[in-house]
Design a protein around this motif. Sequence first.
Motif, PDB file in Angstrom:
ATOM      1  N   ALA A 131      -2.063  13.816  -7.167  1.00 25.60           N
ATOM      2  CA  ALA A 131      -1.354  13.489  -8.407  1.00 25.60           C
ATOM      3  C   ALA A 131      -0.029  12.798  -8.125  1.00 25.60           C
ATOM      4  CB  ALA A 131      -1.122  14.768  -9.216  1.00 25.60           C
ATOM      5  N   LEU A 132       0.662  13.243  -7.082  1.00 27.00           N
ATOM      6  CA  LEU A 132       1.912  12.591  -6.688  1.00 27.00           C
ATOM      7  C   LEU A 132       1.667  11.124  -6.338  1.00 27.00           C
ATOM      8  CD1 LEU A 132       4.953  12.817  -5.811  1.00 27.00           C
ATOM      9  CD2 LEU A 132       4.075  13.298  -3.507  1.00 27.00           C
ATOM     10  N   SER A 133       0.602  10.866  -5.586  1.00 29.57           N
ATOM     11  CA  SER A 133       0.270   9.494  -5.187  1.00 29.57           C
ATOM     12  C   SER A 133       0.002   8.613  -6.397  1.00 29.57           C
ATOM     13  CB  SER A 133      -0.954   9.500  -4.260  1.00 29.57           C
ATOM     14  OG  SER A 133      -0.711  10.277  -3.104  1.00 29.57           O
ATOM     15  N   ILE A 134      -0.727   9.156  -7.367  1.00 35.68           N
ATOM     16  CA  ILE A 134      -0.998   8.401  -8.591  1.00 35.68           C
ATOM     17  C   ILE A 134       0.307   8.101  -9.310  1.00 35.68           C
ATOM     18  CG2 ILE A 134      -2.036   8.526 -10.891  1.00 35.68           C
ATOM     19  CD1 ILE A 134      -4.324  10.145  -9.644  1.00 35.68           C
ATOM     20  N   GLY A 135       1.163   9.114  -9.442  1.00 33.32           N
ATOM     21  CA  GLY A 135       2.424   8.930 -10.148  1.00 33.32           C
ATOM     22  C   GLY A 135       3.312   7.892  -9.500  1.00 33.32           C
ATOM     23  N   ALA A 140       6.410  12.047 -11.926  1.00 32.90           N
ATOM     24  CA  ALA A 140       5.446  12.062 -10.824  1.00 32.90           C
ATOM     25  C   ALA A 140       5.383  13.453 -10.204  1.00 32.90           C
ATOM     26  CB  ALA A 140       5.828  11.031  -9.772  1.00 32.90           C
ATOM     27  N   ILE A 141       6.537  14.102 -10.050  1.00 36.69           N
ATOM     28  CA  ILE A 141       6.572  15.453  -9.496  1.00 36.69           C
ATOM     29  C   ILE A 141       5.922  16.442 -10.459  1.00 36.69           C
ATOM     30  CG2 ILE A 141       8.055  17.292  -8.618  1.00 36.69           C
ATOM     31  CD1 ILE A 141       8.001  14.715  -6.924  1.00 36.69           C
ATOM     32  N   ALA A 142       6.220  16.329 -11.743  1.00 37.40           N
ATOM     33  CA  ALA A 142       5.644  17.237 -12.736  1.00 37.40           C
ATOM     34  C   ALA A 142       4.122  17.113 -12.769  1.00 37.40           C
ATOM     35  CB  ALA A 142       6.232  16.939 -14.114  1.00 37.40           C
ATOM     36  N   PHE A 143       3.618  15.888 -12.683  1.00 33.26           N
ATOM     37  CA  PHE A 143       2.171  15.659 -12.674  1.00 33.26           C
ATOM     38  C   PHE A 143       1.548  16.336 -11.454  1.00 33.26           C
ATOM     39  CE2 PHE A 143      -1.404  12.353 -12.269  1.00 33.26           C
ATOM     40  CZ  PHE A 143      -2.200  12.991 -13.206  1.00 33.26           C
ATOM     41  N   ASP A 161       0.828  -1.208   0.000  1.00 34.37           N
ATOM     42  CA  ASP A 161       0.000   0.000   0.000  1.00 34.37           C
ATOM     43  C   ASP A 161       0.863   1.260   0.000  1.00 34.37           C
ATOM     44  OD1 ASP A 161      -2.395  -1.325   0.026  1.00 34.37           O
ATOM     45  OD2 ASP A 161      -2.899  -0.886   2.110  1.00 34.37           O
ATOM     46  N   LEU A 162       0.327   2.302  -0.613  1.00 31.58           N
ATOM     47  CA  LEU A 162       0.869   3.649  -0.490  1.00 31.58           C
ATOM     48  C   LEU A 162      -0.110   4.401   0.403  1.00 31.58           C
ATOM     49  CD1 LEU A 162       3.154   5.516  -1.439  1.00 31.58           C
ATOM     50  CD2 LEU A 162       1.683   6.227  -3.327  1.00 31.58           C
ATOM     51  N   VAL A 163       0.291   4.664   1.643  1.00 29.15           N
ATOM     52  CA  VAL A 163      -0.587   5.262   2.646  1.00 29.15           C
ATOM     53  C   VAL A 163      -0.324   6.763   2.703  1.00 29.15           C
ATOM     54  CG1 VAL A 163      -1.292   5.236   5.065  1.00 29.15           C
ATOM     55  CG2 VAL A 163      -0.529   3.113   3.965  1.00 29.15           C
ATOM     56  N   VAL A 164      -1.376   7.565   2.550  1.00 28.27           N
ATOM     57  CA  VAL A 164      -1.234   9.021   2.502  1.00 28.27           C
ATOM     58  C   VAL A 164      -1.828   9.621   3.773  1.00 28.27           C
ATOM     59  CG1 VAL A 164      -1.722  11.129   1.219  1.00 28.27           C
ATOM     60  CG2 VAL A 164      -1.447   8.954  -0.009  1.00 28.27           C
ATOM     61  N   LEU A 165      -0.948  10.055   4.685  1.00 35.60           N
ATOM     62  CA  LEU A 165      -1.385  10.728   5.906  1.00 35.60           C
ATOM     63  C   LEU A 165      -1.361  12.224   5.634  1.00 35.60           C
ATOM     64  CD1 LEU A 165      -2.141  10.631   8.927  1.00 35.60           C
ATOM     65  CD2 LEU A 165       0.315  10.759   9.441  1.00 35.60           C
TER      66      LEU A 165
END
Length: 314
Positions: free
Chosen positions: A263-267, A277-280, A133-137
């Motif tokens: 967008a970063l999470s998607i990238g 990913a940063i540009a997105f 998982d990529l967990v976003v707090l």
Amino acid sequence: MSRILTVTLNPALDLTTGVARLEEGRKMRCEPPQMDPGGGGANVSRAIRKLGGASEAFICTGAPLGTTYRERFAAEGLAAIWHDCGVPTRQSIAVHDRATGGQYRFVFPGELWGEPVWQGALDALTAAMRPGDLVVLSGSQPPGVPEDFPRRLCAMAGRVGAKVIVDTSGRPLEVAAQPNTGAHVLRMDHYEGMELMGWTEFGPREAETLARELVDRGAAEIAIVTLGGDGAWAATAEEAWHCAPPAVEVLSSTGAGDSFVAALSIGLSDGRPFVEAIAFAVAAAADAVTTPGTDLCTLDGTLEKLARVTRARF
């Protein structure tokens, strides 16, 4: 592709309205309010959906506003893991002054959480995480939650085999920015960076310095510092990039940070090259400021601006 699991400990039912002119001491007639389910992680999930991605949102709510919050969130077709923390959900208010174009935001802190409440949330969140998982707090913490909650979450995620993006502020950010926090990504804006470092000014040079320093001290594998219309400075141990957005007309800065993280999470979840990913993310934030009120980024607008994002190593 990694599952994106966003985390909102301190959601808020956002009310947005407008008045003809803000005037002290006068009764001002408001426009019909727009009501949205807010809070950092929840807004990240909403923006991910707008960008064509998918996520699950772990959200702590409590009655009576918690019921309305759940209904509004579900109405947007978003997947959620609801945790009833037993503490009332807070509310926030944004008022637009139509005469000046200014926006005024009033954000309440939320109710105090005791140890049984925050520990119960951490246990439920740990149970919800899966390997990969990529967990976003993202967002603020309720009063009473330990300042080292991000560190605790990173430790639990590491045991599960998940990675954490930390996007917070204040003392929790200070603690998260210390060595060996275990975060995959640590993201902050220039105001937060200025407070963190005790600097009296903050420009591109400071953003570059801070991004590198956070990685060098082991605060995170990826450190990102954003500077409004100047873009983002992002560093890893191997590479560092500055991505700048095209010039846009700003209608509202609300939602830019959440759109960036979405967008970063998607990238990162898609396994895109780091700089892309940063540009997105920079393109999504640039698009978000062109939308009114609490509206977030759009896919078409983000893709149009992505083509005009500049990329440079530093």
